[in-house]
Design a protein around this motif. Structure first.
Motif, PDB file in Angstrom:
ATOM      1  N   ARG A  72       0.859  -1.191   0.000  1.00 39.74           N
ATOM      2  CA  ARG A  72       0.000   0.000   0.000  1.00 39.74           C
ATOM      3  C   ARG A  72       0.886   1.228   0.000  1.00 39.74           C
ATOM      4  NH1 ARG A  72       1.863  -3.028   3.445  1.00 39.74           N
ATOM      5  NH2 ARG A  72      -0.031  -3.957   4.251  1.00 39.74           N
ATOM      6  N   MET A  73       0.270   2.365  -0.392  1.00 36.43           N
ATOM      7  CA  MET A  73       1.009   3.633  -0.423  1.00 36.43           C
ATOM      8  C   MET A  73       1.059   4.241   0.971  1.00 36.43           C
ATOM      9  SD  MET A  73       1.688   3.985  -3.632  1.00 36.43           S
ATOM     10  CE  MET A  73       2.380   5.638  -3.567  1.00 36.43           C
ATOM     11  N   LEU A  74       2.203   4.853   1.281  1.00 39.39           N
ATOM     12  CA  LEU A  74       2.354   5.602   2.534  1.00 39.39           C
ATOM     13  C   LEU A  74       3.173   6.850   2.234  1.00 39.39           C
ATOM     14  CD1 LEU A  74       3.373   2.967   5.250  1.00 39.39           C
ATOM     15  CD2 LEU A  74       1.103   3.818   4.752  1.00 39.39           C
ATOM     16  N   ILE A  75       3.246   7.719   3.229  1.00 36.73           N
ATOM     17  CA  ILE A  75       4.055   8.930   3.112  1.00 36.73           C
ATOM     18  C   ILE A  75       5.361   8.744   3.883  1.00 36.73           C
ATOM     19  CG2 ILE A  75       4.166  11.368   3.829  1.00 36.73           C
ATOM     20  CD1 ILE A  75       2.427  10.967   1.349  1.00 36.73           C
ATOM     21  N   ALA A  86       4.702   6.374   9.196  1.00 36.85           N
ATOM     22  CA  ALA A  86       3.847   6.301  10.382  1.00 36.85           C
ATOM     23  C   ALA A  86       2.510   5.680  10.026  1.00 36.85           C
ATOM     24  CB  ALA A  86       3.635   7.702  10.962  1.00 36.85           C
ATOM     25  N   SER A  87       2.027   4.868  10.942  1.00 38.24           N
ATOM     26  CA  SER A  87       0.710   4.258  10.741  1.00 38.24           C
ATOM     27  C   SER A  87       0.230   3.692  12.073  1.00 38.24           C
ATOM     28  CB  SER A  87       0.789   3.160   9.672  1.00 38.24           C
ATOM     29  OG  SER A  87      -0.523   2.772   9.310  1.00 38.24           O
ATOM     30  N   SER A  91      -3.213  -1.781  12.610  1.00 36.85           N
ATOM     31  CA  SER A  91      -3.718  -1.949  11.238  1.00 36.85           C
ATOM     32  C   SER A  91      -3.145  -3.249  10.673  1.00 36.85           C
ATOM     33  CB  SER A  91      -3.262  -0.765  10.377  1.00 36.85           C
ATOM     34  OG  SER A  91      -1.851  -0.813  10.198  1.00 36.85           O
ATOM     35  N   PRO A  92      -3.684  -3.715   9.553  1.00 36.45           N
ATOM     36  CA  PRO A  92      -3.116  -4.923   8.949  1.00 36.45           C
ATOM     37  C   PRO A  92      -1.602  -4.808   8.732  1.00 36.45           C
ATOM     38  CG  PRO A  92      -5.220  -4.437   7.941  1.00 36.45           C
ATOM     39  CD  PRO A  92      -4.925  -3.291   8.871  1.00 36.45           C
ATOM     40  N   LYS A  93      -1.142  -3.662   8.223  1.00 39.10           N
ATOM     41  CA  LYS A  93       0.306  -3.534   7.979  1.00 39.10           C
ATOM     42  C   LYS A  93       1.095  -3.588   9.281  1.00 39.10           C
ATOM     43  CE  LYS A  93      -0.392   0.817   6.576  1.00 39.10           C
ATOM     44  NZ  LYS A  93      -1.574   1.009   7.447  1.00 39.10           N
ATOM     45  N   GLN A 150      -8.278   1.042  11.655  1.00 43.04           N
ATOM     46  CA  GLN A 150      -7.912   1.179  10.241  1.00 43.04           C
ATOM     47  C   GLN A 150      -8.083  -0.163   9.514  1.00 43.04           C
ATOM     48  OE1 GLN A 150      -3.769   2.099   9.161  1.00 43.04           O
ATOM     49  NE2 GLN A 150      -4.542   3.837   8.015  1.00 43.04           N
ATOM     50  N   SER A 151      -8.781  -0.109   8.407  1.00 48.11           N
ATOM     51  CA  SER A 151      -9.031  -1.253   7.514  1.00 48.11           C
ATOM     52  C   SER A 151     -10.067  -2.240   8.046  1.00 48.11           C
ATOM     53  CB  SER A 151      -7.744  -1.998   7.149  1.00 48.11           C
ATOM     54  OG  SER A 151      -6.832  -1.118   6.533  1.00 48.11           O
TER      55      SER A 151
HETATM   56  C1  LIG Z   1      -0.599   8.785  -1.295  1.00 44.27           C
HETATM   57  C2  LIG Z   1      -1.070   7.998  -0.092  1.00 44.27           C
HETATM   58  C3  LIG Z   1      -0.467   8.216   1.136  1.00 44.27           C
HETATM   59  C4  LIG Z   1      -0.856   7.494   2.260  1.00 44.27           C
HETATM   60  N1  LIG Z   1      -0.190   7.692   3.430  1.00 44.27           N
HETATM   61  C5  LIG Z   1      -0.503   6.934   4.504  1.00 44.27           C
HETATM   62  C6  LIG Z   1       0.281   7.027   5.710  1.00 44.27           C
HETATM   63  O1  LIG Z   1       1.281   7.795   5.797  1.00 44.27           O
HETATM   64  N2  LIG Z   1      -0.091   6.264   6.771  1.00 44.27           N
HETATM   65  C7  LIG Z   1      -1.138   5.366   6.705  1.00 44.27           C
HETATM   66  O2  LIG Z   1      -1.409   4.690   7.700  1.00 44.27           O
HETATM   67  N3  LIG Z   1      -1.875   5.228   5.562  1.00 44.27           N
HETATM   68  C8  LIG Z   1      -1.577   5.981   4.475  1.00 44.27           C
HETATM   69  N4  LIG Z   1      -2.290   5.831   3.301  1.00 44.27           N
HETATM   70  C9  LIG Z   1      -3.379   4.815   3.277  1.00 44.27           C
HETATM   71  C10 LIG Z   1      -2.759   3.415   3.029  1.00 44.27           C
HETATM   72  O3  LIG Z   1      -2.425   3.275   1.649  1.00 44.27           O
HETATM   73  C11 LIG Z   1      -3.699   2.261   3.439  1.00 44.27           C
HETATM   74  O4  LIG Z   1      -4.940   2.386   2.774  1.00 44.27           O
HETATM   75  C12 LIG Z   1      -3.969   2.199   4.933  1.00 44.27           C
HETATM   76  O5  LIG Z   1      -2.816   2.553   5.687  1.00 44.27           O
HETATM   77  C13 LIG Z   1      -4.431   0.801   5.344  1.00 44.27           C
HETATM   78  O6  LIG Z   1      -3.426  -0.132   5.029  1.00 44.27           O
HETATM   79  P1  LIG Z   1      -3.379  -1.615   5.641  1.00 44.27           P
HETATM   80  O7  LIG Z   1      -4.788  -2.149   5.596  1.00 44.27           O
HETATM   81  O8  LIG Z   1      -2.472  -2.382   4.742  1.00 44.27           O
HETATM   82  O9  LIG Z   1      -2.849  -1.529   7.051  1.00 44.27           O
HETATM   83  C14 LIG Z   1      -1.917   6.546   2.157  1.00 44.27           C
HETATM   84  C15 LIG Z   1      -2.537   6.342   0.911  1.00 44.27           C
HETATM   85  C16 LIG Z   1      -2.121   7.054  -0.184  1.00 44.27           C
HETATM   86  C17 LIG Z   1      -2.773   6.792  -1.520  1.00 44.27           C
END
Ligand SMILES: Cc1cc2nc3c(=O)[nH]c(=O)nc-3n(C[C@H](O)[C@H](O)[C@H](O)COP(=O)(O)O)c2cc1C
Length: 222
Positions: A72-75, A86-87, A91-93, A150-151
């Motif tokens: 998945r995308m993160l920052i 950070a997350s 969450s699943p990740k 989350q999720s």
């Molecule tokens: C451009 C972008 C940036 C994102 N940044 C974050 C982030 O920094 N942290 C986060 O938890 N999720 C972020 N997300 C959402 C994750 O992609 C993801 O949907 C969410 O973390 C749940 O993931 P998981 O089910 O695999 O845990 C971002 C999504 C996008 C498209």
């Protein structure tokens, strides 16, 4: 099911879309810095300077308990020796990382034809760093992060709206409130590959590998 005889179908579209059409950037791999963090910082700064949107967005790949990959995308939140994100730890990740810390990060800056791949183990940073990250988020981002969950399945959007009202009110009442599960992670890199695409397809690739005293650098075939 989509038929390939359909006019304007996806396959036709895909064949019309250019990839790595150029003009792309260049990269002097022979004079690359000794440490991948320096090169990455240069590339990131440059991507920001030329106006690439969200140059700090990356794909985090992790592995679930079933051994299957997930992504998945993160920052990207910080860069020192390590790459930080950070997350929510629940969450699943977060659960995947708790069970299998080895992850991969992938960046792609299309306009420059540049890709960076980072492999290494992710670890949770001390609680104070995670709290600081949480407090640095915007008000709405804090309100959402405070919800956790989350999720998890969302039965109805109204459920989210109601929960957000509660979490926004909690934050308004106590601005220092932080989520207990919001976590800043650091990925300690063992391998970093930078990839400079070329329209000629003679892509320039350089891989850094962690050694006991620093980093080795080697070129890769395209
Ligand atoms: C451009 C972008 C940036 C994102 N940044 C974050 C982030 O920094 N942290 C986060 O938890 N999720 C972020 N997300 C959402 C994750 O992609 C993801 O949907 C969410 O973390 C749940 O993931 P998981 O089910 O695999 O845990 C971002 C999504 C996008 C498209």
């Amino acid at each position: 099911m989509m038929s390939d005889a359909e006019p304007g179908d996806v396959r036709t579209l895909l064949r019309q879309l250019p990839s790595l059409a150029g003009p792309l950037w260049s990269f002097d791999a022979d004079n690359a810095p000794e440490a991948p963090q320096l090169l990455f910082a240069d590339w990131l700064r440059f991507a920001a300077e030329v106006g690439i949107r969200e140059p700090h967005a990356m794909t985090l790949s992790s592995v679930g308990p079933d051994g299957h990959p997930d992504a998945r995308m993160l920052i990207l939140k910080d860069l020192d020796e390590d790459w930080h994100f950070a997350s929510d730890a629940l969450s699943p990740k977060g659960r995947q990382i708790a069970g299998a810390p080895h992850v991969a990060l992938t960046f792609y800056w299309a306009r420059l034809g540049r890709q960076v791949r980072v492999r290494g183990a992710a670890r949770a940073m001390p609680a104070a760093a995670s709290t600081a990250d949480f407090r640095g988020r915007s008000g709405s981002a804090r309100a959402v992060a405070l919800l956790g969950r989350q999720s998890q399945p969302l039965a109805a959007p109204s459920e989210l709206a109601e929960a957000l009202e509660v979490s926004s009110a909690r934050l308004a009442h106590d601005p220092d409130l932080a989520s207990a599960s919001w976590t800043l992670y650091a990925v300690a890199p063992t391998e970093v590959e930078v990839w400079q695409g070329q329209a000629s397809r003679r892509h320039i690739r350089l891989v850094y590998r962690r050694t006991p005293d620093g980093w080795s650098r080697s070129r890769l075939w395209p």
